[in-house]
Design an enzyme around this catalytic site. Structure first.
Site, PDB file in Angstrom:
ATOM      1  N   LYS A  78       2.246   2.561   2.271  1.00  0.00           N
ATOM      2  CA  LYS A  78       1.922   3.371   3.454  1.00  0.00           C
ATOM      3  C   LYS A  78       3.020   3.165   4.491  1.00  0.00           C
ATOM      4  O   LYS A  78       3.378   2.030   4.816  1.00  0.00           O
ATOM      5  CB  LYS A  78       0.600   2.914   4.083  1.00  0.00           C
ATOM      6  CG  LYS A  78      -0.666   3.330   3.362  1.00  0.00           C
ATOM      7  CD  LYS A  78      -1.897   2.921   4.204  1.00  0.00           C
ATOM      8  CE  LYS A  78      -3.200   3.365   3.583  1.00  0.00           C
ATOM      9  NZ  LYS A  78      -4.372   3.005   4.418  1.00  0.00           N
ATOM     10  N   LYS A 127       0.819  -1.219   0.000  1.00  0.00           N
ATOM     11  CA  LYS A 127       0.000   0.000   0.000  1.00  0.00           C
ATOM     12  C   LYS A 127       0.847   1.260   0.000  1.00  0.00           C
ATOM     13  O   LYS A 127       0.328   2.363   0.052  1.00  0.00           O
ATOM     14  CB  LYS A 127      -0.923   0.019   1.232  1.00  0.00           C
ATOM     15  CG  LYS A 127      -1.893  -1.125   1.339  1.00  0.00           C
ATOM     16  CD  LYS A 127      -2.885  -0.802   2.460  1.00  0.00           C
ATOM     17  CE  LYS A 127      -3.352  -1.995   3.192  1.00  0.00           C
ATOM     18  NZ  LYS A 127      -4.191  -1.663   4.359  1.00  0.00           N
TER      19      LYS A 127
HETATM   20  N1  C2G Z   1     -12.785   4.480   7.038  1.00  0.00           N
HETATM   21  C1  C2G Z   1     -14.007   5.144   7.154  1.00  0.00           C
HETATM   22  N2  C2G Z   1     -14.031   6.494   7.227  1.00  0.00           N
HETATM   23  C2  C2G Z   1     -12.883   7.211   7.202  1.00  0.00           C
HETATM   24  C3  C2G Z   1     -11.642   6.551   7.099  1.00  0.00           C
HETATM   25  C4  C2G Z   1     -11.615   5.165   7.025  1.00  0.00           C
HETATM   26  O1  C2G Z   1     -15.080   4.499   7.185  1.00  0.00           O
HETATM   27  N3  C2G Z   1     -12.959   8.572   7.284  1.00  0.00           N
HETATM   28  C5  C2G Z   1     -12.799   3.015   6.942  1.00  0.00           C
HETATM   29  C6  C2G Z   1     -12.199   2.512   5.632  1.00  0.00           C
HETATM   30  O2  C2G Z   1     -13.172   2.540   4.586  1.00  0.00           O
HETATM   31  C7  C2G Z   1     -11.809   1.081   6.013  1.00  0.00           C
HETATM   32  C8  C2G Z   1     -11.422   1.227   7.505  1.00  0.00           C
HETATM   33  O3  C2G Z   1     -11.992   2.468   7.964  1.00  0.00           O
HETATM   34  O4  C2G Z   1     -12.940   0.219   5.908  1.00  0.00           O
HETATM   35  C9  C2G Z   1      -9.922   1.259   7.709  1.00  0.00           C
HETATM   36  O5  C2G Z   1      -9.399   2.303   6.912  1.00  0.00           O
HETATM   37  P1  C2G Z   1      -7.842   2.218   6.487  1.00  0.00           P
HETATM   38  O6  C2G Z   1      -7.011   1.980   7.688  1.00  0.00           O
HETATM   39  O7  C2G Z   1      -7.559   3.359   5.570  1.00  0.00           O
HETATM   40  O8  C2G Z   1      -7.855   0.846   5.660  1.00  0.00           O
HETATM   41  P2  C2G Z   1      -7.311   0.587   4.182  1.00  0.00           P
HETATM   42  O9  C2G Z   1      -5.961   1.171   4.024  1.00  0.00           O
HETATM   43  O10 C2G Z   1      -8.408   0.977   3.265  1.00  0.00           O
HETATM   44  O11 C2G Z   1      -7.085  -1.007   4.220  1.00  0.00           O
HETATM   45  O12 C2G Z   1      -7.449  -5.451   2.624  1.00  0.00           O
HETATM   46  C10 C2G Z   1      -8.146  -4.234   2.853  1.00  0.00           C
HETATM   47  C11 C2G Z   1      -7.206  -3.162   3.337  1.00  0.00           C
HETATM   48  O13 C2G Z   1      -6.434  -3.621   4.422  1.00  0.00           O
HETATM   49  C12 C2G Z   1      -8.008  -1.919   3.737  1.00  0.00           C
END
Ligand code: C2G
Length: 131
Positions: A47, A45
């Protein structure tokens, strides 16, 4: 007992994450959070997390909606995870809409929930850099 699963990085834990976890838990009785490892975040990612996996795991485990935190090491493990943990419902924010519908073939309900607008880990970092 209805078992729910969700995946994510959850770095700089914020109320958008909490809103997601709260709604995910409301869909069942037991919530498994599959937390991206530091290696997965960097390799897949691009990240670089502020908090380490262990720190992010400890934070998630302190949340009342979370019952179990396990590592996410790769994109492919979802199919085996849902069987290994006897999952009924898979939940992700709607930025992932459609991406995991293949899990329906495993007998799992797939739910995409609206993201919480205006907040994100990236937004937090950007805002702090401006100060
Ligand atoms: N999320 C949300 N609202 C936000 C930020 C995040 O609802 N303002 C949700 C995202 O949609 C996700 C969860 O919180 O369902 C975790 O977000 P992230 O840590 O950014 O996850 P991500 O990098 O999208 O990783 O295999 C799937 C991945 O691991 C998802």
């Amino acid at each position: 007992m209805k078992r729910v699963i969700t995946y994510g990085t959850f770095d700089l834990l914020h109320y958008g994450h909490i809103n997601l976890l709260k709604r995910a838990k409301a869909l069942g009785d037991y919530l498994v959070v599959v937390l991206s490892t530091d290696e997965f975040n960097w390799n897949e990612k691009q990240k670089k997390c502020y908090f380490t996996y262990e720190q992010r795991k400890a934070l998630l485990e302190s949340i009342r909606y979370v019952d179990l935190v396990i590592p996410e090491n790769n994109w492919e493990q979802k199919k085996s995870d849902v069987h290994e943990y006897h999952i009924d419902t898979f939940v992700m924010g709607d930025d992932w809409t459609g991406k995991f519908d293949f899990l329906k073939d495993e007998g799992v309900e797939v739910v995409y929930l609206p993201r919480t607008p205006e907040i994100s880990t990236t937004q937090i970092k950007n805002d702090l850099n401006k100060k």
